[in-house]
Design a protein around this motif. Structure first.
Motif, PDB file in Angstrom:
ATOM      1  N   MET A   1       0.855  -1.182   0.000  1.00 46.72           N
ATOM      2  CA  MET A   1       0.000   0.000   0.000  1.00 46.72           C
ATOM      3  C   MET A   1       0.891   1.232   0.000  1.00 46.72           C
ATOM      4  N   LEU A   2       0.486   2.220  -0.747  1.00 48.54           N
ATOM      5  CA  LEU A   2       1.132   3.528  -0.738  1.00 48.54           C
ATOM      6  C   LEU A   2       0.319   4.440   0.171  1.00 48.54           C
ATOM      7  N   TYR A   3       0.996   5.050   1.131  1.00 48.83           N
ATOM      8  CA  TYR A   3       0.363   5.979   2.062  1.00 48.83           C
ATOM      9  C   TYR A   3       0.913   7.375   1.799  1.00 48.83           C
ATOM     10  N   PHE A   4       0.079   8.235   1.260  1.00 48.35           N
ATOM     11  CA  PHE A   4       0.482   9.606   0.965  1.00 48.35           C
ATOM     12  C   PHE A   4      -0.015  10.547   2.047  1.00 48.35           C
ATOM     13  N   VAL A   5       0.865  11.435   2.483  1.00 49.74           N
ATOM     14  CA  VAL A   5       0.495  12.530   3.366  1.00 49.74           C
ATOM     15  C   VAL A   5       0.742  13.802   2.568  1.00 49.74           C
ATOM     16  N   ILE A   6      -0.336  14.521   2.276  1.00 46.78           N
ATOM     17  CA  ILE A   6      -0.284  15.698   1.425  1.00 46.78           C
ATOM     18  C   ILE A   6      -1.025  16.826   2.128  1.00 46.78           C
ATOM     19  N   ALA A   7      -0.427  18.006   2.166  1.00 43.90           N
ATOM     20  CA  ALA A   7      -0.975  19.109   2.960  1.00 43.90           C
ATOM     21  C   ALA A   7      -2.261  19.693   2.395  1.00 43.90           C
ATOM     22  N   LEU A   8      -2.277  19.957   1.102  1.00 46.00           N
ATOM     23  CA  LEU A   8      -3.368  20.728   0.509  1.00 46.00           C
ATOM     24  C   LEU A   8      -4.258  19.880  -0.390  1.00 46.00           C
ATOM     25  N   LYS A   9      -5.532  20.166  -0.384  1.00 47.40           N
ATOM     26  CA  LYS A   9      -6.470  19.487  -1.285  1.00 47.40           C
ATOM     27  C   LYS A   9      -6.053  19.685  -2.738  1.00 47.40           C
ATOM     28  N   SER A  10      -5.543  20.879  -3.074  1.00 49.79           N
ATOM     29  CA  SER A  10      -5.119  21.126  -4.464  1.00 49.79           C
ATOM     30  C   SER A  10      -3.916  20.260  -4.843  1.00 49.79           C
ATOM     31  N   GLU A  11      -3.051  19.937  -3.883  1.00 48.62           N
ATOM     32  CA  GLU A  11      -1.942  19.012  -4.154  1.00 48.62           C
ATOM     33  C   GLU A  11      -2.481  17.588  -4.317  1.00 48.62           C
ATOM     34  N   ALA A  12      -3.407  17.213  -3.464  1.00 44.70           N
ATOM     35  CA  ALA A  12      -3.983  15.865  -3.475  1.00 44.70           C
ATOM     36  C   ALA A  12      -4.825  15.605  -4.713  1.00 44.70           C
ATOM     37  N   GLN A  13      -5.441  16.655  -5.260  1.00 48.49           N
ATOM     38  CA  GLN A  13      -6.388  16.497  -6.357  1.00 48.49           C
ATOM     39  C   GLN A  13      -5.780  15.804  -7.569  1.00 48.49           C
ATOM     40  N   ALA A  14      -4.497  16.009  -7.809  1.00 50.17           N
ATOM     41  CA  ALA A  14      -3.840  15.336  -8.931  1.00 50.17           C
ATOM     42  C   ALA A  14      -3.912  13.817  -8.770  1.00 50.17           C
ATOM     43  N   TYR A  15      -3.672  13.316  -7.560  1.00 53.33           N
ATOM     44  CA  TYR A  15      -3.756  11.877  -7.295  1.00 53.33           C
ATOM     45  C   TYR A  15      -5.198  11.389  -7.287  1.00 53.33           C
ATOM     46  N   VAL A  16      -6.088  12.174  -6.710  1.00 55.27           N
ATOM     47  CA  VAL A  16      -7.505  11.807  -6.654  1.00 55.27           C
ATOM     48  C   VAL A  16      -8.035  11.617  -8.076  1.00 55.27           C
ATOM     49  N   ASP A  17      -7.729  12.548  -8.961  1.00 55.76           N
ATOM     50  CA  ASP A  17      -8.195  12.462 -10.345  1.00 55.76           C
ATOM     51  C   ASP A  17      -7.519  11.321 -11.096  1.00 55.76           C
ATOM     52  N   ARG A  18      -6.217  11.220 -10.988  1.00 55.15           N
ATOM     53  CA  ARG A  18      -5.457  10.225 -11.755  1.00 55.15           C
ATOM     54  C   ARG A  18      -5.840   8.798 -11.370  1.00 55.15           C
TER      55      ARG A  18
END
Length: 181
Positions: free
Chosen positions: A1-18
């Protein structure tokens, strides 16, 4: 499992979409996940990053195959082009340095945004992430990866710019995660 810790929703959105991650909650944090990825949005700052990382550690059983990753944008001097991906191997916070890979770059983690070039590379979350993973002996593999968003002008970066900077580096980040030690 990959566990990402990302501060901002705008940073996370790239992974959420992809990766078509589905939203849920973990404690007070937004969590996005699929079968291979869990991504927590920590919010800005050392304390938020530490709490979000620790929430992941406490909630899920850690295996030797798990990889913990702190991905986000950072400020840097103009010797780094906007969009440059930087692998971090040393975090300096509160006048103390913590080295975990001598072959990678140093970052200074600050409690507020930097507006001058006193430092080479800065962010506001790396130490919180580092502090949590380093105190969890079960975590064998972790990375801090930053992408230069600005030259000490954080007000110049938009949410759309942030998402694009992260999205443009996802394949490079994946290459790092699956080819190193």
């Amino acid at each position: 499992m990959l566990y990402f810790v990302i501060a901002l929703k705008s940073e996370a959105q790239a992974y959420v979409d992809r990766y078509k991650l589905k939203k849920s909650k973990l404690n007070s944090f937004s969590l996005f996940e699929n079968e291979q990825i869990r991504l927590i949005v920590s919010g800005i700052g050392v304390t938020n990053s530490r709490l979000a990382t620790q929430s992941l550690i406490n909630q899920y059983d850690i295996t030797d195959d798990d990889i913990y990753i702190n991905v986000g944008i950072c400020g840097a001097t103009d010797k780094y082009e906007i969009g440059t991906l930087i692998q971090i191997g040393r975090v300096t916070y509160d006048n103390s340095s913590y080295i975990f890979n001598n072959k990678k770059r140093s970052i200074v983690c600050l409690d507020e945004e930097a507006s001058d070039t006193k430092y080479d590379i800065v962010d506001m979350e790396s130490f919180g992430f580092y502090d949590s993973v380093i105190h969890s002996p079960a975590i064998k593999n972790f990375h801090i990866i930053k992408i230069v968003s600005d030259h000490f002008e954080p007000e110049s970066i938009t949410k759309e710019d942030t998402k694009a900077l992260i999205f443009n580096q996802i394949d490079v980040i994946n290459g790092i995660l699956f080819t190193e030690e």
